[in-house]
Write a protein that holds these residues in place. Structure first.
Motif, PDB file in Angstrom:
ATOM      1  N   PHE A   8     -51.585 -11.799 -26.508  1.00  0.00           N
ATOM      2  CA  PHE A   8     -51.642 -10.487 -27.016  1.00  0.00           C
ATOM      3  C   PHE A   8     -52.713  -9.345 -27.726  1.00  0.00           C
ATOM      4  O   PHE A   8     -53.285  -9.316 -26.703  1.00  0.00           O
ATOM      5  N   LEU A  38     -56.166  -9.568 -25.616  1.00  0.00           N
ATOM      6  CA  LEU A  38     -56.216  -8.316 -24.905  1.00  0.00           C
ATOM      7  C   LEU A  38     -56.443  -7.484 -25.583  1.00  0.00           C
ATOM      8  O   LEU A  38     -57.143  -6.368 -25.221  1.00  0.00           O
ATOM      9  N   LEU A  39     -55.738  -6.885 -26.379  1.00  0.00           N
ATOM     10  CA  LEU A  39     -55.557  -6.079 -26.709  1.00  0.00           C
ATOM     11  C   LEU A  39     -56.682  -5.367 -27.899  1.00  0.00           C
ATOM     12  O   LEU A  39     -57.103  -3.879 -27.869  1.00  0.00           O
ATOM     13  N   ILE A  52     -58.706  -4.723 -25.869  1.00  0.00           N
ATOM     14  CA  ILE A  52     -59.366  -3.566 -24.139  1.00  0.00           C
ATOM     15  C   ILE A  52     -60.303  -2.808 -25.551  1.00  0.00           C
ATOM     16  O   ILE A  52     -61.166  -1.852 -25.114  1.00  0.00           O
ATOM     17  N   LEU A  73     -57.475   0.733 -32.054  1.00  0.00           N
ATOM     18  CA  LEU A  73     -56.389  -0.714 -31.275  1.00  0.00           C
ATOM     19  C   LEU A  73     -56.802  -1.737 -31.654  1.00  0.00           C
ATOM     20  O   LEU A  73     -56.576  -2.702 -31.964  1.00  0.00           O
ATOM     21  N   CYS A 106     -45.622  -6.809 -24.119  1.00  0.00           N
ATOM     22  CA  CYS A 106     -47.355  -6.703 -23.531  1.00  0.00           C
ATOM     23  C   CYS A 106     -47.647  -6.027 -22.762  1.00  0.00           C
ATOM     24  O   CYS A 106     -48.246  -5.671 -22.136  1.00  0.00           O
ATOM     25  N   THR A 146     -47.369  -2.064 -23.239  1.00  0.00           N
ATOM     26  CA  THR A 146     -49.056  -1.991 -24.188  1.00  0.00           C
ATOM     27  C   THR A 146     -50.265  -2.110 -23.607  1.00  0.00           C
ATOM     28  O   THR A 146     -51.047  -1.323 -24.133  1.00  0.00           O
ATOM     29  N   LEU A 147     -50.511  -3.213 -23.466  1.00  0.00           N
ATOM     30  CA  LEU A 147     -51.802  -3.345 -22.651  1.00  0.00           C
ATOM     31  C   LEU A 147     -51.974  -2.369 -21.345  1.00  0.00           C
ATOM     32  O   LEU A 147     -53.373  -1.792 -21.751  1.00  0.00           O
ATOM     33  N   SER A 154     -48.814   3.088 -26.138  1.00  0.00           N
ATOM     34  CA  SER A 154     -48.950   1.621 -26.476  1.00  0.00           C
ATOM     35  C   SER A 154     -48.625   1.276 -27.855  1.00  0.00           C
ATOM     36  O   SER A 154     -48.698   0.259 -28.423  1.00  0.00           O
TER      37      SER A 154
END
Lengths: 105, 172
Positions: free
Chosen positions: A12, A15-16, A19, A39, B10, B13-14, B36
């Motif tokens: 998780f 990935l964040l 991004i 982020l 998840c 948020t993503l 998010s």
């Protein structure tokens, strides 16, 4: 493949982070670049909490205290960054990063 | 905490973060990013870190989002237009490729490492204990963070209030 909650949390946050990285690299608006950096900071904080919660031998409160400090530093960073954005806009009437090429007005 | 709840957090948020980074309307981007950040706060809450969850809500959802919205409104191109011009395709592709490369490395590290098993029940950090630690062994760090915040706030006021020399600002 993903066997434990810790691994899910790590995926998780990866990935964040990515991004945020892709956003910060691909946009030329400086506010969006700043948001991408925020982020990425959030993804790092997620890792602290994940290891604190799901780690093998959790220490009492170290992860939480670390994230508290990190959030404070992120707030300071956002304030300074947006002040810089406003200062650049005053000088150039534009906040595109490609055109902010001079540090001295 | 159930895995289904974690997966839902998840996804929300993503999804909102990725959509925010794709949109051209800055206000929509900021609003999606607020979603998010709320998702991250719910993640903290479900991990048992209530203090951090509320700090995240106060700092990000409450303060940073307002500062960003004000910055968007103060730097828009015209009175009605908050969209940004489109970026070049090659720039977007190279950013996606760089992000994908970093993601591959991170996922390789996260999935190929054999992580030690989690303890049966997570650690408990009640706010009382947190306060005692912050005022006890972490007191010096707390003072340093306070200094950083004060200096950063003063610095941002100075930076943002400075008029460009020799040029009066024209009325919008």
């Amino acid at each position: 493949m993903i066997s434990s909650p810790l691994q899910l949390c790590l995926v998780f946050s990866s990935l964040l982070f990515c991004i945020g990285l892709a956003g910060a690299l691909s946009r030329s608006n400086s506010i969006l670049v700043l948001l991408g950096i925020e982020l990425m900071l959030n993804a790092a904080n997620l890792n602290f909490i994940a290891f604190w919660r799901f780690g093998p031998a959790p220490s009492p409160a170290t992860g939480v205290i670390f994230v508290t400090f990190s959030v404070a530093v992120a707030a300071a960073e956002a304030a300074v960054g947006l002040a810089l954005v406003i200062a650049v806009y005053r000088r150039q009437r534009n906040i595109r990063l490609q055109e902010a090429v001079r540090l001295k007005g | 905490m159930t895995t289904a709840l974690l997966l839902l957090i998840c996804l929300v948020t993503l999804g909102s973060a990725a959509t925010a980074m794709l949109l051209r309307n800055l206000i929509h981007s900021v609003l999606l990013l607020i979603g998010s950040w709320i998702g991250v706060a719910i993640f903290y809450l479900s991990c048992g870190a209530e203090f951090v969850a509320f700090a995240q809500l106060l700092v990000y959802v409450g303060a940073v989002s307002m500062v960003v919205l004000f910055a968007v409104l103060l730097t828009r191109r015209s009175r009605t237009d908050v969209t940004v011009s489109a970026d070049t395709v090659s720039r977007a592709w190279s950013a996606v490729m760089a992000g994908g490369a970093v993601l591959a490395v991170l996922l390789y590290g996260a999935l190929m490492t054999t992580l030690p098993a989690a303890s049966a029940h997570g650690p408990a950090a009640p706010v009382k204990q947190l306060g005692a630690e912050l005022m006890g062994i972490h007191a010096a760090s707390l003072l340093v963070i306070g200094m950083i915040l004060t200096v950063a706030t003063l610095g941002s006021v100075v930076i943002a209030s400075e008029e460009p020399s020799g040029k009066k600002e024209d009325a919008p």
